[in-house]
Design an enzyme around this catalytic site. Structure first.
Site, mmCIF file in Angstrom:
data_model
loop_
_atom_site.group_PDB
_atom_site.id
_atom_site.type_symbol
_atom_site.label_atom_id
_atom_site.label_comp_id
_atom_site.label_asym_id
_atom_site.label_seq_id
_atom_site.Cartn_x
_atom_site.Cartn_y
_atom_site.Cartn_z
ATOM 1 N N ASP A 89 9.123 4.229 10.613
ATOM 2 C CA ASP A 89 8.542 4.886 9.444
ATOM 3 C C ASP A 89 9.034 4.150 8.203
ATOM 4 O O ASP A 89 10.244 3.997 8.007
ATOM 5 C CB ASP A 89 8.983 6.360 9.415
ATOM 6 C CG ASP A 89 8.273 7.173 8.346
ATOM 7 O OD1 ASP A 89 8.120 6.677 7.209
ATOM 8 O OD2 ASP A 89 7.877 8.318 8.634
ATOM 9 N N VAL A 90 8.112 3.688 7.366
ATOM 10 C CA VAL A 90 8.515 2.870 6.212
ATOM 11 C C VAL A 90 9.364 3.634 5.213
ATOM 12 O O VAL A 90 10.000 3.029 4.343
ATOM 13 C CB VAL A 90 7.286 2.272 5.487
ATOM 14 C CG1 VAL A 90 6.578 1.263 6.375
ATOM 15 C CG2 VAL A 90 6.317 3.372 5.008
ATOM 16 N N ASN A 114 0.707 -1.950 2.970
ATOM 17 C CA ASN A 114 -0.545 -1.258 3.242
ATOM 18 C C ASN A 114 -0.361 0.190 3.694
ATOM 19 O O ASN A 114 -1.276 1.001 3.521
ATOM 20 C CB ASN A 114 -1.311 -2.033 4.327
ATOM 21 C CG ASN A 114 -2.443 -1.230 4.921
ATOM 22 O OD1 ASN A 114 -3.455 -0.983 4.279
ATOM 23 N ND2 ASN A 114 -2.267 -0.795 6.169
ATOM 24 N N TYR A 171 -1.562 11.212 -4.982
ATOM 25 C CA TYR A 171 -2.103 9.967 -4.430
ATOM 26 C C TYR A 171 -2.452 9.006 -5.563
ATOM 27 O O TYR A 171 -2.055 7.841 -5.545
ATOM 28 C CB TYR A 171 -3.338 10.277 -3.583
ATOM 29 C CG TYR A 171 -3.994 9.066 -2.959
ATOM 30 C CD1 TYR A 171 -3.621 8.635 -1.691
ATOM 31 C CD2 TYR A 171 -4.990 8.358 -3.621
ATOM 32 C CE1 TYR A 171 -4.213 7.528 -1.105
ATOM 33 C CE2 TYR A 171 -5.597 7.247 -3.051
ATOM 34 C CZ TYR A 171 -5.201 6.841 -1.790
ATOM 35 O OH TYR A 171 -5.795 5.743 -1.218
ATOM 36 N N THR A 212 -12.244 4.440 8.029
ATOM 37 C CA THR A 212 -11.022 4.337 8.819
ATOM 38 C C THR A 212 -10.736 5.704 9.427
ATOM 39 O O THR A 212 -11.402 6.700 9.112
ATOM 40 C CB THR A 212 -9.812 3.923 7.960
ATOM 41 O OG1 THR A 212 -9.526 4.973 7.015
ATOM 42 C CG2 THR A 212 -10.054 2.613 7.221
#
Length: 261
Positions: free
Chosen positions: A63-64, A90, A153, A188
Site C-alpha cells: 500500500d503506497v 498513478n 479528490y 476503468t
C-alpha cells in the site's frame, strides 16, 4: 544482480489495473524495465504474465500509504537495476464526496493516497534519478476545473499538480523533468460503476466534443511520449487527456434537444 546502466527503468504505482497497467504495457513495449507497485498480489502476478519478460519486470505488493512504502519500492528498483529513470505516480482512489459530505477520515484518505504518497515516493526516488529522468504524476480534470462532487479528490489532485510544478522548477536544472497527465473519465474498474449512472454518463458523453470517451491507452500513450526523447523539453506542464471536455463548452445535439426530466 544489477543490470547495466543503459537499461531504462520505470516505477509505476497502481500498476495492477487500469491506467497503471496500460502504462506498464506501453513502456515495456518500448524496452523500459518496469517496477510495478500495487496492493493486490494476484493483479501483480497478472502484470508479470502480461509483460512476459522476467528480466524486465519486478513487482512490489504494498500500500503506497504505508510508512515504509517509499523505501521498499525504491530499494526493489535499486536491487534490480541500480537507478530509476521514470517515476509514474498513478495510484488513486475514486468515489469522491462533495465538501459537505466529506468527513476528516475521507479527507485524510484521499490526501494520503493521492498527495502524501506521491510526495514521499518522489522524495525517496529523486536521489537515484539521473539527468534525463522524469516524474509523471497522474492528475485529473477535476484538478483543473474543481468538478461536481470533487471534494477531497479535487483538492488532492490539485495539490499533486502543484507538487509537479515544484519538482519541475527545483530539479529541472539537474536534468529531471516533471509533468502531470490529467485524464478525463476513462473506462476503468474505478469508473465502471459511475458510468452506469445516467446523469454521470450524460455529463461526460454529451459534453465531450469527441466520438468516444477516453481509454487507458490514451493516457498510457501520453505518458510514454513524456518518457521519450520527443518529450524531453516538456517540463512543469499539466497535459489534459479528455477529448476537449474541460477546455470547451460543448454540448451535443442530443443533449440540447432531448427531453430531460
Amino acid at each position: 544482480m544489477v543490470a547495466p546502466r543503459h537499461t531504462k527503468v520505470a516505477v509505476i504505482t497502481g500498476a495492477g489495473s487500469g491506467i497503471g497497467l496500460a502504462c506498464a504495457k506501453k513502456l515495456s513495449a518500448a524496452g523500459i524495465a518496469i517496477v510495478g507497485v500495487g496492493r493486490t498480489v494476484e493483479k501483480l502476478k497478472e502484470l508479470e504474465r502480461v509483460i512476459d519478460k522476467p528480466d524486465q519486470i519486478a513487482t512490489v505488493a504494498i500500500d503506497v500509504t504505508w510508512e515504509d512504502a517509499p523505501q521498499r519500492i525504491v530499494q526493489v528498483a535499486l536491487d534490480h537495476w541500480g537507478h530509476i529513470d521514470f517515476l509514474i505516480n498513478n495510484a488513486g482512489v475514486g468515489s469522491p464526496k462533495p465538501l459537505h459530505e466529506a468527513d476528516d477520515d475521507n479527507l485524510d484518505h484521499f490526501l494520503n493516497v493521492m498527495l502524501r504518497a506521491p510526495f514521499r515516493l518522489s522524495r525517496e526516488a529523486l536521489p537515484h534519478m539521473p539527468a534525463g529522468s522524469a516524474v509523471i504524476n497522474i492528475s485529473s480534470t477535476f484538478a483543473v476545473i474543481g468538478g461536481l462532487r470533487g471534494g477531497a479528490y479535487s483538492a488532492a489532485k490539485a495539490g499533486l499538480d502543484g507538487l509537479t510544478r515544484h519538482i519541475a522548477c527545483q530539479y529541472g536544472a539537474s536534468g529531471i523533468r516533471a509533468n502531470s497527465v490529467a485524464p478525463g473519465v476513462i473506462y476503468t474498474e474505478m469508473t465502471e460503476s459511475r458510468l452506469k449512472d445516467e446523469s454521470f454518463r450524460r455529463m461526460n458523453v454529451e459534453m465531450t466534443p469527441h466520438t468516444r470517451l477516453g481509454r487507458v491507452e490514451d493516457v498510457a500513450g501520453t505518458v510514454a511520449f513524456l518518457c521519450s526523447d520527443d518529450g524531453s523539453f516538456i517540463n512543469g506542464q499539466t497535459i489534459v487527456v479528455d477529448g476537449g471536455w474541460t477546455s470547451t463548452k460543448y454540448f451535443s445535439e442530443r443533449g440540447r434537444t432531448s427531453v430531460w426530466t
